[in-house]
Design a protein around this motif. Structure first.
Motif, PDB file in Angstrom:
ATOM      1  N   PRO A 325     -20.105   9.623  29.182  1.00 56.10           N
ATOM      2  CA  PRO A 325     -21.339   9.091  29.770  1.00 56.10           C
ATOM      3  C   PRO A 325     -22.241   8.465  28.712  1.00 56.10           C
ATOM      4  O   PRO A 325     -22.468   9.047  27.643  1.00 56.10           O
ATOM      5  CB  PRO A 325     -21.998  10.330  30.380  1.00 56.10           C
ATOM      6  N   SER A 326     -22.740   7.281  29.007  1.00 59.21           N
ATOM      7  CA  SER A 326     -23.602   6.551  28.076  1.00 59.21           C
ATOM      8  C   SER A 326     -24.688   5.834  28.862  1.00 59.21           C
ATOM      9  O   SER A 326     -24.504   5.523  30.037  1.00 59.21           O
ATOM     10  CB  SER A 326     -22.782   5.551  27.259  1.00 59.21           C
ATOM     11  N   SER A 327     -25.803   5.563  28.188  1.00 65.20           N
ATOM     12  CA  SER A 327     -26.979   5.021  28.877  1.00 65.20           C
ATOM     13  C   SER A 327     -27.244   3.573  28.477  1.00 65.20           C
ATOM     14  O   SER A 327     -27.049   3.195  27.316  1.00 65.20           O
ATOM     15  CB  SER A 327     -28.226   5.846  28.524  1.00 65.20           C
ATOM     16  N   THR A 328     -27.710   2.788  29.435  1.00 66.69           N
ATOM     17  CA  THR A 328     -28.181   1.450  29.123  1.00 66.69           C
ATOM     18  C   THR A 328     -29.566   1.271  29.734  1.00 66.69           C
ATOM     19  O   THR A 328     -29.843   1.754  30.821  1.00 66.69           O
ATOM     20  CB  THR A 328     -27.240   0.355  29.679  1.00 66.69           C
ATOM     21  N   LEU A 329     -30.432   0.594  28.995  1.00 74.58           N
ATOM     22  CA  LEU A 329     -31.813   0.381  29.437  1.00 74.58           C
ATOM     23  C   LEU A 329     -32.190  -1.068  29.156  1.00 74.58           C
ATOM     24  O   LEU A 329     -31.984  -1.570  28.044  1.00 74.58           O
ATOM     25  CB  LEU A 329     -32.757   1.326  28.676  1.00 74.58           C
ATOM     26  N   LEU A 330     -32.715  -1.730  30.169  1.00 76.68           N
ATOM     27  CA  LEU A 330     -33.125  -3.132  30.042  1.00 76.68           C
ATOM     28  C   LEU A 330     -34.616  -3.255  30.334  1.00 76.68           C
ATOM     29  O   LEU A 330     -35.092  -2.809  31.379  1.00 76.68           O
ATOM     30  CB  LEU A 330     -32.323  -3.988  31.036  1.00 76.68           C
ATOM     31  N   PHE A 331     -35.361  -3.835  29.386  1.00 76.03           N
ATOM     32  CA  PHE A 331     -36.763  -4.173  29.622  1.00 76.03           C
ATOM     33  C   PHE A 331     -36.853  -5.642  30.017  1.00 76.03           C
ATOM     34  O   PHE A 331     -36.084  -6.468  29.519  1.00 76.03           O
ATOM     35  CB  PHE A 331     -37.598  -3.959  28.349  1.00 76.03           C
ATOM     36  N   HIS A 332     -37.789  -5.951  30.887  1.00 75.29           N
ATOM     37  CA  HIS A 332     -37.971  -7.374  31.211  1.00 75.29           C
ATOM     38  C   HIS A 332     -39.429  -7.675  31.484  1.00 75.29           C
ATOM     39  O   HIS A 332     -40.196  -6.812  31.920  1.00 75.29           O
ATOM     40  CB  HIS A 332     -37.114  -7.779  32.417  1.00 75.29           C
ATOM     41  N   SER A 333     -39.815  -8.913  31.203  1.00 73.02           N
ATOM     42  CA  SER A 333     -41.186  -9.354  31.436  1.00 73.02           C
ATOM     43  C   SER A 333     -41.181 -10.850  31.696  1.00 73.02           C
ATOM     44  O   SER A 333     -40.210 -11.549  31.389  1.00 73.02           O
ATOM     45  CB  SER A 333     -42.066  -9.054  30.215  1.00 73.02           C
ATOM     46  N   TYR A 334     -42.278 -11.327  32.223  1.00 69.84           N
ATOM     47  CA  TYR A 334     -42.398 -12.766  32.493  1.00 69.84           C
ATOM     48  C   TYR A 334     -42.342 -13.558  31.194  1.00 69.84           C
ATOM     49  O   TYR A 334     -41.778 -14.654  31.133  1.00 69.84           O
ATOM     50  CB  TYR A 334     -43.711 -13.055  33.235  1.00 69.84           C
ATOM     51  N   ALA A 335     -42.897 -12.999  30.114  1.00 68.34           N
ATOM     52  CA  ALA A 335     -42.891 -13.689  28.819  1.00 68.34           C
ATOM     53  C   ALA A 335     -41.457 -13.933  28.347  1.00 68.34           C
ATOM     54  O   ALA A 335     -41.141 -14.985  27.762  1.00 68.34           O
ATOM     55  CB  ALA A 335     -43.651 -12.863  27.779  1.00 68.34           C
ATOM     56  N   ASP A 336     -40.557 -12.965  28.593  1.00 67.22           N
ATOM     57  CA  ASP A 336     -39.150 -13.137  28.229  1.00 67.22           C
ATOM     58  C   ASP A 336     -38.553 -14.337  28.962  1.00 67.22           C
ATOM     59  O   ASP A 336     -37.818 -15.142  28.383  1.00 67.22           O
ATOM     60  CB  ASP A 336     -38.330 -11.894  28.594  1.00 67.22           C
ATOM     61  N   VAL A 337     -38.864 -14.431  30.251  1.00 66.37           N
ATOM     62  CA  VAL A 337     -38.312 -15.520  31.072  1.00 66.37           C
ATOM     63  C   VAL A 337     -38.769 -16.867  30.531  1.00 66.37           C
ATOM     64  O   VAL A 337     -37.968 -17.797  30.378  1.00 66.37           O
ATOM     65  CB  VAL A 337     -38.721 -15.366  32.551  1.00 66.37           C
TER      66      VAL A 337
END
Length: 710
Positions: A325-337
């Motif tokens: 088992p392993s974890s993935t985490l994604l952050f996102h924001s309008y600035a990234d887009v």
């Protein structure tokens, strides 16, 4: 062709495995049968063995095309450690080192030769003197303009099949959608290649997406229960990799930055440290990790939104290659887009990259099982939700969307899958525009069958149908919507479709925004940004037309408290000073007062400035007289007056606006049907009245209206 026993004993002797993983033996058999192959196996699925093992049993040399020096080195080091004679040629070597390798090739002492595509032209003489038994093209998606990592140097590789027609070619990649797979075969001149497509389902990876507020704090909290686990943090910029690495080092983690701006020796040291577990965390740009066979990466974080699903999937695939088992985490924001849109606009295939970015954003915003979205993107459809992503663990409220789905799917069927999402919605809503009428779509039975649903809601519904695998986007065909094998079940077999309630979708977005607001303590830049947004809405113009982020940053740094100081800021002209100066100066003064109050210091001169203005106002001085006496600009004093009025001081604003202007604004307010923004007034008066005068007049009229009601 070697027999099965010989192949299996080679597998055990050199690679240590008793049995093959799915597809490996089938691919290896095809290579020995001199067939061309396209291999799509997710990261960690064992692609390399598909050409490394045949290389040991074929008589000549296997040529491996590889895009990165780091990847080559890692692969060759691994082969040498397994007792396999391998070498690479690239720009990091001296001429004498390369000559030594050429001699070993001629002496038949090398079985696998790794080469960058840019170096191929220098090896023609050598190739004419040795036997090439197999050509392997790793990271083959790089050849395709439809792919996620297009590299122009790869487009020359088609000549290899022409020059060595009897040598089998094996093209390998971890991620490629339908369009990219076909393009790879066409460009490599292997149209009859056997396509081997492994399952993309990595059940051991948990998938989570979060809004990108206070990311560093969230990362530190994320790592609290993983004190000794190693992982990768992917970032868009080099600067960010260094900043995060430094902050994690301060928390006691062995973290290092990795990007192209770091010298080769340092990068190699970081990579080797990570492989050897002496570096726990690597904060990297996307180049890190390609081909590195490290099985115990326990987590992967994307600090920024990736530019497409292929790249994202490939990068999270570097976690949990050992099956744990392993974890993935994604952050996102309008600035990234916004940032990624700029990158896409500079690319050679702008339209495709923007469409793929849009799809990535839809994944991040989705209320459907995230694994379903990833798998359906690559053409793999599953019925059940995964139960191992944030959406499955906290599911939204679903409604029966069967009729909505049937309307959308039947429309796509009737237009023979020839239109993108926007035109499909126009047909459903019965739009009367050129996109519909020029092709006679108004005559379809499904024309207008969804006119009770708004355009925006239809867009959300269709995106959910794409996310669940009932439709797919053909990026290489101008983003046309296509049916999938699941579509028929809805249209003809009575399959029910559940979709997330859009009201809840909006609610969840609002909660996320609220959480961001609550969890963060705004700095001055954030306050100025919010003020800019408020003023932009009020004036009915885009925020950037007021001031750029760079200008706000300079305000934050310089803290201008007067007109003269404000005019020194880059991006502030005379007109903008008149229109917005007092609001921003007021915000800066307010912020300074808040800071001093919190620190329990005595009020500074800046903190007393409003009271001094109030004292002079009560003495009967005009704004101009106060400005002269206090050696301030008139607009600064004006900002004080407005602030004092807002705070409930007895200020007669009527004296600051002429009766004629007040009457004109009152009339305009009636004619314009009382708009909420200043811009219609500004345009109505053809710029004869500035924003400040209009604002004062509206405030006076509002006060009078309240008095009448009372």
């Amino acid at each position: 062709m070697p027999d099965l026993q010989q192949i299996k004993s080679t597998l055990k002797e050199y690679f240590g495995y008793d049995t093959f993983r799915p597809l490996q033996q089938e691919i290896i058999d095809a290579v020995f049968n001199h067939r061309d192959n396209l291999v799509i196996i997710p990261t960690g699925g064992g692609k390399s063995i598909c050409y490394q093992l045949p290389a040991l049993l074929l008589p000549g040399v296997t040529l491996v095309i590889s895009p990165l020096i780091a990847l080559m080195k890692d692969q060759v080091d691994g082969l040498l450690a397994n007792g396999i004679h391998a070498a690479f040629i690239n720009s990091s070597q001296t001429e004498s080192e390369q000559q030594d390798i050429y001699q070993k090739l001629l002496d038949k002492e090398i079985k696998l030769l790794y080469v960058a595509p840019e170096s191929l032209s220098f090896l023609d003489t050598i190739f004419s003197q040795i036997e090439l038994s197999l050509i392997a093209i790793d990271e083959a998606h790089c050849i395709s303009a439809w792919g996620h990592d297009f590299r122009p140097a790869y487009t020359q590789l088609g000549y290899l099949k022409t020059k060595f027609p009897k040598t089998p070619v094996i093209a390998l990649t971890a991620t490629a959608d339908k369009a990219t797979r076909q393009d790879i075969c066409d460009q490599l001149n292997i149209p009859n290649a056997i396509q081997h497509l492994a399952s993309f389902d990595r059940k051991n990876l948990s998938l989570e997406v979060r809004p990108g507020n206070k990311r560093i704090e969230q990362i530190i909290n994320f790592l609290k229960d993983k004190p000794n686990d190693c992982g990768i943090i992917y970032c868009l910029s080099r600067k960010t990799t260094e900043a995060i690495a430094e902050k994690l080092q301060q928390q006691g983690y062995t973290a290092e930055a990795y990007h192209a701006g770091i010298d080769h020796h340092k990068r190699s040291k970081v990579q080797e440290g990570f492989i050897n577990d002496t570096v726990q965390i690597v904060c990297a740009t996307i180049a890190f990790g390609m081909g590195i066979d490290k099985s115990n990466v326990r987590w992967v974080i994307h600090y920024n939104l990736p530019k497409n699903i292929e790249g994202y999937y490939q990068e999270i695939g570097r976690a949990g290659r050992d099956g744990l088992p392993s974890s993935t985490l994604l952050f996102h924001s309008y600035a990234d887009v916004v940032q990624l849109q700029k990158f896409a606009n500079m690319s050679g295939n702008q339209e495709v990259q923007l469409a793929k970015l849009d799809r990535m954003k839809q994944y991040a915003d989705s209320l459907s099982c995230r694994r379903k979205i990833l798998l359906s993107y690559f053409g793999e459809l599953i019925e059940e939700d995964c139960g191992n992503c944030d959406v499955c663990k906290n599911p939204p409220t679903f409604i029966d969307g069967t009729i909505i789905a049937q309307k959308a799917l039947s429309t796509v069927t009737r237009i023979k899958e020839q239109e993108p999402i926007g035109t499909v919605i126009d047909i459903l809503r019965g739009a009367q525009n050129a996109a519909v009428y020029d092709k006679g779509y108004q005559n379809l039975k499904s024309y207008g069958i969804g006119n009770e649903i708004s355009w925006r809601d239809w867009q959300q519904y269709i995106i959910q149908l794409i996310n669940q695998g009932y439709l797919e986007i053909a990026f290489h065909q101008n983003n046309k919507l296509k049916l999938t094998s699941r579509s028929k079940k809805v249209l003809f077999e009575g399959k029910k479709v559940s979709i997330a309630h859009l009201q809840e979708f909006e609610k969840i977005k609002e909660v996320a925004i609220e959480q961001i607001a609550k969890s963060s303590t705004p700095d001055l830049f954030e306050k100025l940004r919010l003020l800019r947004l408020e003023l932009a809405k009020e004036a009915g113009i885009p925020a950037y037309q007021i001031f750029s982020d760079a200008t706000l940053k300079e305000m934050e740094k310089s803290r201008p408290m007067s007109d003269d100081e404000f005019m020194q800021i880059n991006g502030v002209g005379r007109q903008k000073m008149q229109n917005y100066g007092y609001q921003f100066i007021k915000a800066i003064i307010d912020f300074s007062q808040e800071k001093t109050t919190k620190k329990k210091k005595k009020s500074s001169k800046k903190g007393n400035t409003h009271k001094e203005t109030l004292t002079l106002y009560k003495e009967g001085l005009s704004i101009e007289e106060i400005a002269i006496k206090r050696q301030l600009a008139a607009s600064t004093v004006f900002s004080h007056i407005m602030k004092l009025h807002e705070d409930g001081e007895d200020i007669d604003l009527k004296q600051f606006v002429s009766a004629a202007d007040l009457s004109a604004v009152k009339k305009a307010k009636e004619e314009l049907d009382q708009p909420d923004t200043l811009k219609p007034y500004f345009e109505h008066f053809e710029q004869a009245l500035d924003y400040n005068t209009i604002k004062i007049a509206l405030t006076v009229l509002k006060d009078e209206s309240i008095d009448v009601k009372n």
